[in-house]
Design an enzyme around this catalytic site. Structure first.
Site, PDB file in Angstrom:
ATOM      1  N   GLN B 136      68.826  23.838 -36.164  1.00 30.41           N
ATOM      2  CA  GLN B 136      67.539  23.954 -36.841  1.00 30.41           C
ATOM      3  C   GLN B 136      67.525  23.112 -38.114  1.00 30.41           C
ATOM      4  OE1 GLN B 136      66.940  27.828 -38.617  1.00 30.41           O
ATOM      5  NE2 GLN B 136      64.741  27.762 -38.193  1.00 30.41           N
ATOM      6  N   GLY B 137      66.658  22.117 -38.168  1.00 28.64           N
ATOM      7  CA  GLY B 137      66.545  21.283 -39.372  1.00 28.64           C
ATOM      8  C   GLY B 137      65.346  21.707 -40.208  1.00 28.64           C
ATOM      9  N   TYR B 138      65.519  22.781 -40.951  1.00 27.35           N
ATOM     10  CA  TYR B 138      64.419  23.325 -41.756  1.00 27.35           C
ATOM     11  C   TYR B 138      64.720  23.171 -43.252  1.00 27.35           C
ATOM     12  CZ  TYR B 138      61.462  25.722 -38.257  1.00 27.35           C
ATOM     13  OH  TYR B 138      60.584  26.025 -37.251  1.00 27.35           O
ATOM     14  N   SER B 139      65.696  23.973 -43.735  1.00 28.90           N
ATOM     15  CA  SER B 139      65.968  24.020 -45.178  1.00 28.90           C
ATOM     16  C   SER B 139      66.435  22.673 -45.714  1.00 28.90           C
ATOM     17  CB  SER B 139      67.066  25.044 -45.465  1.00 28.90           C
ATOM     18  OG  SER B 139      66.625  26.327 -45.154  1.00 28.90           O
ATOM     19  N   SER B 171      72.718  25.491 -39.245  1.00 31.67           N
ATOM     20  CA  SER B 171      73.686  26.342 -38.530  1.00 31.67           C
ATOM     21  C   SER B 171      74.198  25.604 -37.301  1.00 31.67           C
ATOM     22  CB  SER B 171      73.027  27.642 -38.079  1.00 31.67           C
ATOM     23  OG  SER B 171      72.549  28.343 -39.184  1.00 31.67           O
ATOM     24  N   GLU B 253      62.834  33.948 -34.957  1.00 33.51           N
ATOM     25  CA  GLU B 253      64.090  34.067 -35.686  1.00 33.51           C
ATOM     26  C   GLU B 253      64.213  35.455 -36.303  1.00 33.51           C
ATOM     27  OE1 GLU B 253      64.603  31.461 -39.063  1.00 33.51           O
ATOM     28  OE2 GLU B 253      66.771  31.708 -39.007  1.00 33.51           O
ATOM     29  N   SER B 384      64.285  35.306 -47.232  1.00 37.16           N
ATOM     30  CA  SER B 384      65.060  36.244 -48.041  1.00 37.16           C
ATOM     31  C   SER B 384      64.293  37.556 -48.206  1.00 37.16           C
ATOM     32  CB  SER B 384      65.343  35.643 -49.417  1.00 37.16           C
ATOM     33  OG  SER B 384      64.147  35.574 -50.159  1.00 37.16           O
ATOM     34  N   GLU B 386      63.349  38.906 -50.816  1.00 37.20           N
ATOM     35  CA  GLU B 386      62.272  38.721 -51.796  1.00 37.20           C
ATOM     36  C   GLU B 386      61.051  38.062 -51.150  1.00 37.20           C
ATOM     37  OE1 GLU B 386      65.510  38.102 -52.285  1.00 37.20           O
ATOM     38  OE2 GLU B 386      65.846  39.798 -53.630  1.00 37.20           O
TER      39      GLU B 386
END
Lengths: 356, 403
Positions: B136-139, B171, B253, B384, B386
């Site tokens: 996964q190329g997200y963050s 990941s 996810e 997260s 939050e």
């Protein structure tokens, strides 16, 4: 919300509509101001009986509708939202003792009258301010019961007591050998000191060794359902308040510190709902209800406690005034929290049952 | 709780059960019981034994690793009842699903919803067979919780894009064959400038560096893109539609992450049993430390309530035919409880429960330490705690931002 049958949805909607239209918190305020020992409006209870709510857990053969405990829990939850006071829960718990432990004669003698609302019945177990069913001094000899019962819910209006004595549960009618005096608690509901002095008593012979446990489970789960209603309403009221109260030129609901507290409360109340509904469902399923009941009451106590404190804090000063309704919820919540076992009691019971 | 009536005749379901039993008897050797590679979800076929590979191929040929995916793309094509029968029979035989990872959990369902016919034909069957590992190329370094701030840029070069930028927390990036990636195609708008691209990890200009974590493991990577050419047919949806597609994928996810780490669920050992072993028991057979015992009881009750809630969400979703709003709390609650359990376990075991490596520690103790550390990620990744609280406050409770 559990997945409901059509009948349950109808019952829930009817209770919700009746409570909000016919028995809003202003109705409770009038009862509170009248300050009578019975602590509820007999006319409102009469209407509940007409709507069949007093017979929800009583079999059709004895004049009830046999709708089950989840159904009764839905009604109790709705009534809890508007602080509607009534002996509905106490009578249902007492009826369950007769259903589980009574003879056919005892069932025929009392259940139809509980089902139609004519007779208020209640459970008298504890002999002090802390729930402790292991410590019972009341005893019976020659069919006469003697002993002191403390804080008996709806004791001021009860015509029939299901009394825990050292050797089991007994039915005792109000009257001969029974004296009742009001114990005025902060919630202004009925909690009576009941003194039995050689009162004629008939034993509930069936139901086996676990009868008292089974009846207390029902009492605890219904208390949890009332708390669920109060917690849900407290949450909704707080959310609505935060959305309209302006400070620092901003609506309070826009402050992230408050948003996260509300998100946490939302989560907790959803968890509480799962525990309460599972407790009700366990009673409907039958069998050993102890772990499910302790889970329901422990979680309800924790979340109800938290929500009632946040209700006051998040309202600020106005929540401290008697003119506002928040105090009703705080006071009733704390009383129900102590009834039938606080969180520590039920965690210990769960631990024991699980072999920890 | 109402039970849904089965729509198919029982006899047909019985035949299917028989088919599953025969298949398992023929293809799942009992020696593989409990030999599920815990890392297979990210590593895919990298570390598997010949026996494990044979089992994966057998399941892949049936499409039963992804039982409810459509048959024309290599899925099992099973209905809900059949999938339940399959799961029951696999559990009975002690068989595990050898096909998993991000392709199965997140990318596949999303591509089935948003991909073109050609994309589905190309990418879904290898996922169903467990042959291709996706990452996964997200963050990005400056786009974590504020994911829409991502800067990796895909420049339009006619028939292809030229991609430059950096992803992080990829990941399994070091084992992956392909990457589903959110990139920016328009710098003038934030969410609306994001596009969903599929990239080959062995394409020129892709560089992967594993990140060593506090657990000592390196399950995540930094991924660098330098002038990587990506053909336009590898774009899913339209330009600027990436945020919508990407968010849908995140829903898959979160559903999968809500367990709060499955390691301790399958362990089957209660905290009280661990405590009795390490702390001892009193004369009544109770955990000797009453304070610890009370907190263990509280944890077990909270965990039970969480499970009841997960079941309630499933029942409600099924009844209303959509996602219950209560599902939004499962990730925060489940991950918090997972972390609390790991912390309680250390408290129960004392220093014996903090071994890093070497003699004098059991396998369970050593794994527990790494799991405790890795578990800290669960309340950070996948939205997260939050961020989840923001989502609950804004979307469900209708609490607004500052005006």
């Amino acid at each position: 919300m559990a997945v409901l049958t059509d009948e349950q949805t109808m019952l829930r909607d009817m209770a919700r509509e009746w409570a909000s239209n016919e028995s809003p918190v202003t109705a409770w305020r009038k009862v509170r101001d009248a300050n009578e020992a019975a602590g509820f409006d007999p006319a409102a209870f009469g209407t509940m009986a007409e709507m069949g709510w007093t017979g929800i857990i009583i079999p059709e053969a004895h004049g009830g509708s046999d709708f089950g405990w989840l159904s009764l829990g839905l009604v109790i939850e709705e009534l809890g939202k508007t602080m509607t006071a009534s002996p509905l829960a106490a009578s249902a718990v007492a009826a369950s003792a007769i259903l589980l432990g009574g003879s056919d004669e005892q069932k025929s003698a009392y259940l139809p009258r509980i089902a139609n609302g004519e007779l208020v019945a209640t459970l008298a177990v504890d002999e002090g301010g802390r729930h402790d069913p292991g410590k019972i001094a009341a005893s019976v000899s020659g069919g006469k019961l003697s002993g002191e019962k403390a804080f008996v819910a709806e004791g001021d209006s009860a015509g029939l007591f299901v009394v825990a004595a050292s050797d089991g549960l007994y039915l005792v009618e109000a009257g001969e050998g029974v004296s009742v005096s009001r114990r005025h608690l902060a919630d202004f509901r009925s909690h009576a000191a009941v003194s039995f002095d050689g009162a004629p008593a008939a034993k509930l012979e069936a139901g086996g060794e676990r009868l008292l446990d089974a009846v207390l489970d029902r009492a605890a789960v219904l208390a949890a359902a009332e708390m669920l209603g109060m917690a849900g309403q407290s949450f909704d009221t707080t959310l609505a308040y935060l959305k309209q109260r302006v400070q620092f030129g901003q609506v309070l609901a826009t402050f992230q510190a408050l948003q996260h507290r509300m998100a946490n409360l939302f989560s907790e109340i959803e968890l509480m709902r799962s525990a309460v509904e599972a407790g009700l469902a366990a009673i409907d399923r039958g069998g050993d209800t102890r772990a499910a009941a302790s889970l329901a009451k422990a979680k309800a106590n924790e979340v109800g406690h938290l929500m009632s404190r946040e209700l006051i804090q998040l309202h600020g000063g106005i929540g401290m005034t008697d003119e506002y309704d928040a105090g009703f919820y705080l006071k009733r919540m704390r009383v129900v929290e102590q009834m039938w076992g606080n969180a520590a009691y039920h965690r210990e019971r769960f631990a024991r049952l699980s072999g920890f | 709780m109402a039970t849904l009536a089965t729509e198919r005749p029982t006899t047909e379901l019985d035949d299917f059960r028989e088919e599953v039993r025969t298949f398992l008897a023929e293809n799942f050797p009992p020696s593989l019981k409990g030999k599920d590679n815990a890392m297979s979800a990210v590593e895919g076929p990298t570390q598997e034994t010949p026996e494990q590979a044979a089992w994966r191929k057998a399941m892949g040929a049936k499409g039963w690793g992804v039982p409810t995916w459509p048959k024309q793309y290599g899925g099992g094509g099973l209905n809900r009842e059949q999938a339940k029968v399959l799961a029951e029979e696999m559990a009975r035989a002690g068989a595990w699903n050898p096909i998993g990872g991000m392709g199965v959990m997140m990318f596949g369902p999303t591509l089935l919803e948003y991909g073109s016919e050609a994309q589905k034909q190309e990418h879904i069957p290898p996922i169903a067979r467990g042959e291709i590992r996706w990452c996964q190329g997200y963050s990005e370094p400056n786009a974590g919780s504020d994911l829409a701030n991502l800067q990796t840029f895909a420049e339009d070069r006619g028939d292809h894009y030229l991609v430059n930028g950096q992803k992080t927390w990829t990941s399994g990036g070091q084992w992956a064959d392909k990457c589903f990636c959110l990139v920016r195609t328009d710098k003038t708008q934030k969410q609306g400038g994001i596009t969903f691209l599929l990239m080959d990890m062995d394409a020129p200009g892709v560089e992967v560096k594993p990140i060593r974590m506090i657990s000592g493991m390196s399950p995540f990577c930094e991924t660098f893109f330098t002038d990587v050419k990506v053909p336009k047919e590898n774009r899913v949806g339209e330009e600027g539609q990436g945020w919508t597609i990407g968010k849908r994928l995140l829903q898959h996810e979160r559903t999968n992450l809500s367990g709060g780490g499955s390691a301790f669920r399958t362990a089957g050992v209660s905290l009280a049993d661990i405590a009795k072993k390490y702390v001892g028991v009193d004369e009544q057979g109770r955990v000797a430390d009453p304070d610890l015992r009370a907190r263990i009881a509280k944890w077990e009750m909270d965990w039970r309530v969480f499970q009841l809630t997960a079941m309630r969400v499933m029942a409600e979703s099924k009844a209303v035919g959509g996602v219950s709003e209560v599902s939004s709390i499962l990730k925060t609650v489940g991950t918090k409880l997972g972390q609390e359990r790991a912390e309680l376990t250390i408290e129960i075991q004392g220093l014996q429960g903090l071994g890093w490596e070497g003699e004098g520690f059991s396998e369970a103790e050593l794994t527990g330490v790494r799991a405790w550390l890795f578990g800290k990620a669960t309340t950070i990744y996948g939205g997260s705690t939050e961020v989840q609280n923001n989502v609950i406050a804004k979307r469900i409770l209708g609490m607004l931002d500052h005006q």
